[in-house]
Design a protein around this motif. Structure first.
Motif, PDB file in Angstrom:
ATOM      1  N   LEU A  39       0.818  -1.217   0.000  1.00  0.00           N
ATOM      2  CA  LEU A  39       0.000   0.000   0.000  1.00  0.00           C
ATOM      3  C   LEU A  39       0.848   1.263   0.000  1.00  0.00           C
ATOM      4  CD1 LEU A  39      -2.979  -0.598   2.447  1.00  0.00           C
ATOM      5  CD2 LEU A  39      -3.083  -0.188   0.001  1.00  0.00           C
ATOM      6  N   GLU A  40       1.976   1.213   0.687  1.00  0.00           N
ATOM      7  CA  GLU A  40       2.829   2.390   0.827  1.00  0.00           C
ATOM      8  C   GLU A  40       3.868   2.518  -0.287  1.00  0.00           C
ATOM      9  OE1 GLU A  40       1.998   4.618   2.997  1.00  0.00           O
ATOM     10  OE2 GLU A  40       0.469   3.281   3.835  1.00  0.00           O
ATOM     11  N   GLN A  41       3.952   1.538  -1.151  1.00  0.00           N
ATOM     12  CA  GLN A  41       5.001   1.492  -2.166  1.00  0.00           C
ATOM     13  C   GLN A  41       4.857   2.628  -3.185  1.00  0.00           C
ATOM     14  OE1 GLN A  41       5.126  -1.969  -4.898  1.00  0.00           O
ATOM     15  NE2 GLN A  41       7.097  -2.335  -3.920  1.00  0.00           N
ATOM     16  N   SER A  45       1.332  -0.609  -7.875  1.00  0.00           N
ATOM     17  CA  SER A  45       0.030  -0.676  -8.548  1.00  0.00           C
ATOM     18  C   SER A  45      -1.118  -1.040  -7.613  1.00  0.00           C
ATOM     19  CB  SER A  45       0.093  -1.696  -9.689  1.00  0.00           C
ATOM     20  OG  SER A  45       0.422  -2.974  -9.187  1.00  0.00           O
ATOM     21  N   ILE A  46      -0.827  -1.467  -6.404  1.00  0.00           N
ATOM     22  CA  ILE A  46      -1.880  -1.942  -5.515  1.00  0.00           C
ATOM     23  C   ILE A  46      -2.805  -0.817  -5.056  1.00  0.00           C
ATOM     24  CG2 ILE A  46      -2.383  -3.113  -3.327  1.00  0.00           C
ATOM     25  CD1 ILE A  46      -1.181  -4.853  -5.638  1.00  0.00           C
ATOM     26  N   LEU A  50      -6.772  -0.453  -6.060  1.00  0.00           N
ATOM     27  CA  LEU A  50      -7.818  -0.472  -5.044  1.00  0.00           C
ATOM     28  C   LEU A  50      -8.657   0.804  -5.091  1.00  0.00           C
ATOM     29  CD1 LEU A  50      -5.894  -2.032  -2.019  1.00  0.00           C
ATOM     30  CD2 LEU A  50      -7.633  -3.126  -3.441  1.00  0.00           C
ATOM     31  N   MET A  51      -8.001   1.939  -5.289  1.00  0.00           N
ATOM     32  CA  MET A  51      -8.723   3.206  -5.366  1.00  0.00           C
ATOM     33  C   MET A  51      -9.598   3.266  -6.624  1.00  0.00           C
ATOM     34  SD  MET A  51      -5.787   5.758  -3.912  1.00  0.00           S
ATOM     35  CE  MET A  51      -6.754   7.246  -4.046  1.00  0.00           C
ATOM     36  N   SER A 113      -4.400  -9.343  -6.417  1.00  0.00           N
ATOM     37  CA  SER A 113      -5.552  -8.955  -7.200  1.00  0.00           C
ATOM     38  C   SER A 113      -6.741  -8.815  -6.257  1.00  0.00           C
ATOM     39  CB  SER A 113      -5.838  -9.992  -8.283  1.00  0.00           C
ATOM     40  OG  SER A 113      -6.198 -11.220  -7.702  1.00  0.00           O
ATOM     41  N   PRO A 114      -7.711  -8.022  -6.644  1.00  0.00           N
ATOM     42  CA  PRO A 114      -8.864  -7.852  -5.764  1.00  0.00           C
ATOM     43  C   PRO A 114      -9.537  -9.191  -5.488  1.00  0.00           C
ATOM     44  CG  PRO A 114      -8.894  -6.253  -7.556  1.00  0.00           C
ATOM     45  CD  PRO A 114      -7.796  -7.229  -7.852  1.00  0.00           C
TER      46      PRO A 114
END
Length: 130
Positions: A39-41, A45-46, A50-51, A113-114
Motif C-alpha cells: 500500500l505504501e510502495q 500498482s496496488i 484499489l482506489m 488482485s482484488p
C-alpha cells in the motif's frame, strides 16, 4: 517459491515488509506486513488499483495498523526476522497457481488482485482470508 521469479516491485515490498516487522519488533513477517508495504510502495500498482475500484484504502490502512499492533513483540529484539508460515504459504500457493495457469507473470498478480476476481477455490489472499 523462487524470489527471482517475483517482480522487482514485489521483491522490494517483501524487503520493506521485513523492515517493517523488524521496526515493530515482530518475530516474523506476516501477510499484513506485506500488504502494508504494498500500500505504501511508491509507484506501486496496488493502491491505485484499489482506489480505482472504489476500495476504502484509508479503512484498510487502519485495519492493517490494528492487526500489526496486535501481533506479538519480541522482548529482546536481535534484528532477526523470518517469514511467517502464513506468508510463506500464501506466496507458495500464489506461485503454484501462477504455474498452473502457465502465465509468465509474477505470483503477485494473483496474490494482490482484488478478492472478487478470484474463484472460490483460490488460495488465501494477501489479507489472510479466502
Amino acid at each position: 517459491m523462487r524470489i527471482d521469479r517475483l517482480t522487482s516491485k514485489l521483491q522490494l515490498a517483501l524487503s520493506d515488509s521485513q523492515s517493517l516487522a523488524v521496526g515493530l519488533d515482530h518475530p516474523a513477517i506476516e501477510p499484513a506486513h506485506l500488504m502494508q508495504a504494498l500500500l505504501e510502495q511508491q509507484g506501486g500498482s496496488i493502491k491505485p488499483l484499489l482506489m480505482q475500484v472504489g476500495f476504502d484504502v484509508n479503512s484498510l490502512r487502519k485495519e492493517l495498523s490494528k492487526e500489526l499492533d496486535q501481533l506479538p513483540k519480541i522482548q529482546n529484539p536481535t534484528g532477526d526476522v523470518n517469514m511467517s508460515q502464513d506468508l510463506a504459504r500464501l506466496l507458495n500457493q500464489a506461485d503454484r497457481l501462477a504455474s498452473r495457469k502457465a502465465t509468465s507473470s509474477s505470483p503477485a498478480n494473483w496474490c494482490c488482485s482484488p478478492p472478487w476476481t478470484r474463484t472460490a477455490s483460490s488460495a488465501s489472499c494477501c489479507w489472510g482470508r479466502a
